[in-house]
Scaffold this motif. Structure first.
Motif, PDB file in Angstrom:
ATOM      1  N   GLY A  49      -4.542   2.027   5.355  1.00 14.36           N
ATOM      2  CA  GLY A  49      -4.945   2.317   3.922  1.00 14.36           C
ATOM      3  C   GLY A  49      -6.573   0.962   3.923  1.00 14.36           C
ATOM      4  O   GLY A  49      -6.839   0.214   3.482  1.00 14.36           O
ATOM      5  N   GLY A  50      -7.162   1.865   3.742  1.00 10.75           N
ATOM      6  CA  GLY A  50      -8.629   1.405   3.630  1.00 10.75           C
ATOM      7  C   GLY A  50      -9.793   1.644   2.420  1.00 10.75           C
ATOM      8  O   GLY A  50     -10.821   1.760   2.283  1.00 10.75           O
ATOM      9  N   GLY A  51      -8.434   1.365   0.880  1.00  9.79           N
ATOM     10  CA  GLY A  51      -9.362   1.792  -0.046  1.00  9.79           C
ATOM     11  C   GLY A  51      -9.678  -0.819  -0.494  1.00  9.79           C
ATOM     12  O   GLY A  51      -9.252  -1.030   0.660  1.00  9.79           O
ATOM     13  N   PRO A  52      -9.650  -0.909  -1.791  1.00  5.96           N
ATOM     14  CA  PRO A  52     -10.258  -1.886  -1.831  1.00  5.96           C
ATOM     15  C   PRO A  52      -9.014  -2.764  -0.938  1.00  5.96           C
ATOM     16  O   PRO A  52      -9.671  -3.793  -1.352  1.00  5.96           O
ATOM     17  CB  PRO A  52     -10.071  -1.808  -3.902  1.00  5.96           C
ATOM     18  N   ALA A  53      -7.387  -2.493  -1.481  1.00 10.44           N
ATOM     19  CA  ALA A  53      -6.233  -3.563  -1.226  1.00 10.44           C
ATOM     20  C   ALA A  53      -6.579  -3.609   0.717  1.00 10.44           C
ATOM     21  O   ALA A  53      -6.863  -4.575   0.703  1.00 10.44           O
ATOM     22  CB  ALA A  53      -5.487  -3.179  -1.332  1.00 10.44           C
ATOM     23  N   GLY A  54      -6.623  -2.597   0.780  1.00  5.36           N
ATOM     24  CA  GLY A  54      -7.031  -2.522   2.612  1.00  5.36           C
ATOM     25  C   GLY A  54      -7.699  -3.615   2.704  1.00  5.36           C
ATOM     26  O   GLY A  54      -8.187  -4.160   4.132  1.00  5.36           O
ATOM     27  N   VAL A  74      -7.620  -4.410  12.534  1.00  2.99           N
ATOM     28  CA  VAL A  74      -8.129  -3.144  12.584  1.00  2.99           C
ATOM     29  C   VAL A  74      -7.404  -2.243  11.422  1.00  2.99           C
ATOM     30  O   VAL A  74      -6.229  -2.851  10.923  1.00  2.99           O
ATOM     31  CB  VAL A  74      -7.726  -2.326  13.961  1.00  2.99           C
ATOM     32  N   VAL A  75      -8.543  -1.293  10.253  1.00  4.33           N
ATOM     33  CA  VAL A  75      -8.195  -0.722   9.836  1.00  4.33           C
ATOM     34  C   VAL A  75      -8.117   0.789   9.889  1.00  4.33           C
ATOM     35  O   VAL A  75      -8.600   1.282  10.658  1.00  4.33           O
ATOM     36  CB  VAL A  75      -8.797  -1.100   7.955  1.00  4.33           C
ATOM     37  N   PHE A  76      -6.665   1.416   9.164  1.00  5.08           N
ATOM     38  CA  PHE A  76      -6.262   2.945   9.647  1.00  5.08           C
ATOM     39  C   PHE A  76      -6.552   3.053   8.563  1.00  5.08           C
ATOM     40  O   PHE A  76      -5.445   2.904   7.775  1.00  5.08           O
ATOM     41  CB  PHE A  76      -5.530   3.043  10.575  1.00  5.08           C
ATOM     42  N   GLU A  77      -7.812   4.619   8.355  1.00  4.44           N
ATOM     43  CA  GLU A  77      -7.371   5.445   6.963  1.00  4.44           C
ATOM     44  C   GLU A  77      -7.378   6.743   7.508  1.00  4.44           C
ATOM     45  O   GLU A  77      -8.553   6.954   7.919  1.00  4.44           O
ATOM     46  CB  GLU A  77      -9.115   4.437   6.115  1.00  4.44           C
ATOM     47  N   GLY A  98     -12.751   3.412   0.535  1.00  6.91           N
ATOM     48  CA  GLY A  98     -12.499   3.753  -0.951  1.00  6.91           C
ATOM     49  C   GLY A  98     -11.346   3.967  -1.539  1.00  6.91           C
ATOM     50  O   GLY A  98     -11.095   3.703  -2.637  1.00  6.91           O
ATOM     51  N   GLY A  99     -10.778   4.785  -1.166  1.00  6.15           N
ATOM     52  CA  GLY A  99      -9.433   5.442  -2.129  1.00  6.15           C
ATOM     53  C   GLY A  99     -10.084   5.663  -3.374  1.00  6.15           C
ATOM     54  O   GLY A  99     -10.729   6.619  -3.454  1.00  6.15           O
ATOM     55  N   ILE A 100      -8.926   5.763  -4.530  1.00  7.04           N
ATOM     56  CA  ILE A 100      -9.035   5.958  -5.639  1.00  7.04           C
ATOM     57  C   ILE A 100     -10.957   5.596  -5.758  1.00  7.04           C
ATOM     58  O   ILE A 100     -11.038   5.902  -7.455  1.00  7.04           O
ATOM     59  CB  ILE A 100      -7.972   5.872  -6.200  1.00  7.04           C
ATOM     60  N   SER A 101     -11.184   4.182  -5.469  1.00  9.42           N
ATOM     61  CA  SER A 101     -11.956   3.506  -5.808  1.00  9.42           C
ATOM     62  C   SER A 101     -13.250   4.475  -5.339  1.00  9.42           C
ATOM     63  O   SER A 101     -14.420   3.343  -5.142  1.00  9.42           O
ATOM     64  CB  SER A 101     -12.616   2.072  -5.634  1.00  9.42           C
ATOM     65  N   ARG A 102     -13.611   5.117  -4.666  1.00  9.47           N
ATOM     66  CA  ARG A 102     -14.879   5.419  -3.339  1.00  9.47           C
ATOM     67  C   ARG A 102     -15.798   6.200  -4.316  1.00  9.47           C
ATOM     68  O   ARG A 102     -15.644   7.334  -5.693  1.00  9.47           O
ATOM     69  CB  ARG A 102     -13.715   6.713  -2.793  1.00  9.47           C
ATOM     70  N   THR A 103     -17.104   6.742  -3.729  1.00  8.81           N
ATOM     71  CA  THR A 103     -17.682   7.473  -4.439  1.00  8.81           C
ATOM     72  C   THR A 103     -17.905   8.777  -3.408  1.00  8.81           C
ATOM     73  O   THR A 103     -18.205   8.779  -2.496  1.00  8.81           O
ATOM     74  CB  THR A 103     -19.008   6.812  -4.950  1.00  8.81           C
ATOM     75  N   GLU A 104     -17.285  10.044  -4.413  1.00  8.80           N
ATOM     76  CA  GLU A 104     -17.402  11.287  -3.493  1.00  8.80           C
ATOM     77  C   GLU A 104     -19.889  12.032  -4.008  1.00  8.80           C
ATOM     78  O   GLU A 104     -19.977  11.287  -5.053  1.00  8.80           O
ATOM     79  CB  GLU A 104     -16.702  12.623  -4.125  1.00  8.80           C
TER      80      GLU A 104
END
Length: 492
Positions: A10-15, A30-33, A39-45
């Motif tokens: 997960g590549g959101g704020p926590a991961g 290594v991060v897998f998103e 950004g997850g729900i904190s991403r900018t579209e």
């Protein structure tokens, strides 16, 4: 098969916070998103140069290490944003926090008096039972204020009666907020609330800018972040995760690691384990519920509209729950200064009538509603729009969630090298700083400390009262005593 020291799912704020903290101490990950951006729900579209959040995200906290991380990454690229929000209820706009003349004018002297009478009555004769949202709020604010400001909006958000929502959610999200104090302020003229801050930090290009920057740092330091990569399985034996299976552009690969940190929905994580968990654990996972969310971003041919960052729409005749004015978060979010970009936020569940509407139908619905709300927008002012659907945006605190989560927590604690973090990783409706805090502690555990993530106090983190002094006390902890837990929960 490739091998890595720490695997982050997960590549959101926590991961990303977990990976960032490990990287600071020289430990690679290594991060897998699964998504196409971090950004997850904190991403900018983005849409045609317009930038918008999946809900607004303030950068304000009293957790010292979270603030330090934000400043390390963004520094002077943060802008200061004045906070302004209002409540729309029964064709009127209430300042939030309420202002005396505004509240009295909108509620009327008689209604205001009755609200205060109801409040004092609740203090003298509280309901002896506090199991659900309605009982909890009514005991603290009075039944009339609950019905005026809490009931309709809460049921719009969750899609179920307030009597089916656990009191836990109210205690976590409402305690300390100023609606009660604001009503008192409206009548008696005093307000010392700390949580309703007057300004906050914000990345100029939206919260996604923060996490895209973290991604760049990690990639540059040899801790890669892989996008469009889904974790489809986790193999375990002897109470340890041995490897994960990933799917990336049609290619399937196994990846081994020493430690694993997951921010994917915990109910989904359990379904991916091989061997499968015991049936009672899977049953608990199936029992966890989520509320989905969609945002209709409208481009409006108006240079200036209302001054609010966001407006809460409490009136039940409108389906929209909240409206963001992204230009008031940062002018850089809107590429054309003669236009405005609004985010019409709808709370729904996958498969329901609202969720199943086509994008053109949702844009039409949002356009009709914004035109009826009296915010200075006519139907013909809406030039364009797009729709973003967010699955599993909000963990639901229904009557059974606590029992299910207790079963899941007990099982997950049997794994020696797996930690779950963040909102969905722990099925907790928290804020960005709390998600980051759980991730920081998870990283510290990998680095040799011993923190019980499940005892991180959600309420204290949400209400922004966790101080640097308390954090220092927490950092001094080296062992966990089950009878006297010297963790975040013990200092709040």
């Amino acid at each position: 098969m490739s091998t890595n020291s720490t695997i982050v799912i997960g590549g959101g704020p926590a991961g990303l916070t977990a990976a960032y903290e490990l990287n600071k101490h020289g430990k690679k990950s290594v991060v897998f998103e699964k998504a196409d951006r971090v950004g997850g729900i904190s991403r900018t579209e983005t849409y045609k140069g317009y930038r918008f959040d999946i809900g607004g995200h303030r950068f304000f906290t009293k957790v010292g290490e979270v603030e330090q991380l934000w400043q390390e990454v963004m520094g002077d690229e943060f802008i200061k944003v004045p906070r302004l929000s209002r409540i729309y209820y029964k064709n009127k706009f209430f300042s939030y926090p309420l202002e005396p003349y505004n509240a009295l004018s909108n509620l009327g002297l008689i209604n205001s008096t009755l609200i205060m009478w109801s409040y004092f009555k609740a203090k003298v004769q509280p309901n002896p039972v506090e199991e659900n949202f309605e009982q909890w709020v009514s005991n603290r604010f009075g039944k009339r204020l609950y019905e005026t400001f809490f009931k309709t909006y809460t049921e719009k958000v969750w899609g179920i009666p307030c009597t089916e929502i656990r009191a836990d959610w109210a205690a976590q999200r409402i305690k300390g907020l100023s609606l009660k104090k604001a009503i008192v302020n409206a009548l008696f003229g005093s307000n010392d609330t700390k949580t309703l801050i007057k300004e906050f930090n914000y990345p100029e290009l939206g919260p996604g800018q923060m996490w895209e920057r973290v991604q760049q740092i990690l990639d540059g330091d040899g801790s890669p972040v892989h996008l469009n990569t889904e974790v489809i399985g986790l193999e375990h034996s002897d109470n340890r995760i041995r490897n994960i299976t990933i799917s990336q552009q049609g290619r399937v690969e196994k990846v081994t690691g020493d430690d694993f940190v997951s921010s994917m929905p915990v109910s989904l994580l359990l379904k991916k384990l091989n061997p499968a968990p015991p049936e009672e654990v899977l049953e608990a996972a199936r029992g966890l519920k989520y509320r989905d969310f969609l945002i209709v971003s409208l481009i409006v041919d108006k240079a200036e509209l209302f001054p609010d960052n966001w407006i809460y729409i409490h009136s039940p005749e409108f389906q929209v729950g909240r409206i963001q004015n992204f230009k008031n978060w940062s002018a850089a979010m809107v590429p054309d200064s003669s236009k405005t970009c609004l985010g019409m936020e709808y709370f729904c569940s996958e498969g329901d009538k609202l969720w199943e509407k086509s994008n053109p139908e949702l844009i039409e619905l949002a356009s009709q509603e914004i035109a009826k709300l009296g915010l200075g927008v006519k139907l013909e002012d809406v030039e364009d729009g797009c729709v973003i659907r967010q699955y599993k945006a909000y963990p639901v605190y229904d009557g059974e969630y606590r029992q299910h989560l207790k079963v899941i927590e007990k099982y997950l604690k049997t794994f020696k090298n797996l930690q779950t973090v963040g909102r969905n990783g722990m099925h907790r409706y928290n804020n960005q700083d709390h998600s980051m805090l759980t991730a920081l502690l998870a990283a510290k555990n990998i680095l040799g400390e011993n923190h019980d993530l499940w005892n991180v106090n959600v309420e204290r983190s949400y209400h922004e009262n966790f101080t640097n002094e308390e954090w220092s006390q927490l950092k001094q902890q080296s062992t966990k005593d089950d009878n006297d837990t010297k963790s975040l929960s013990s200092v709040v």
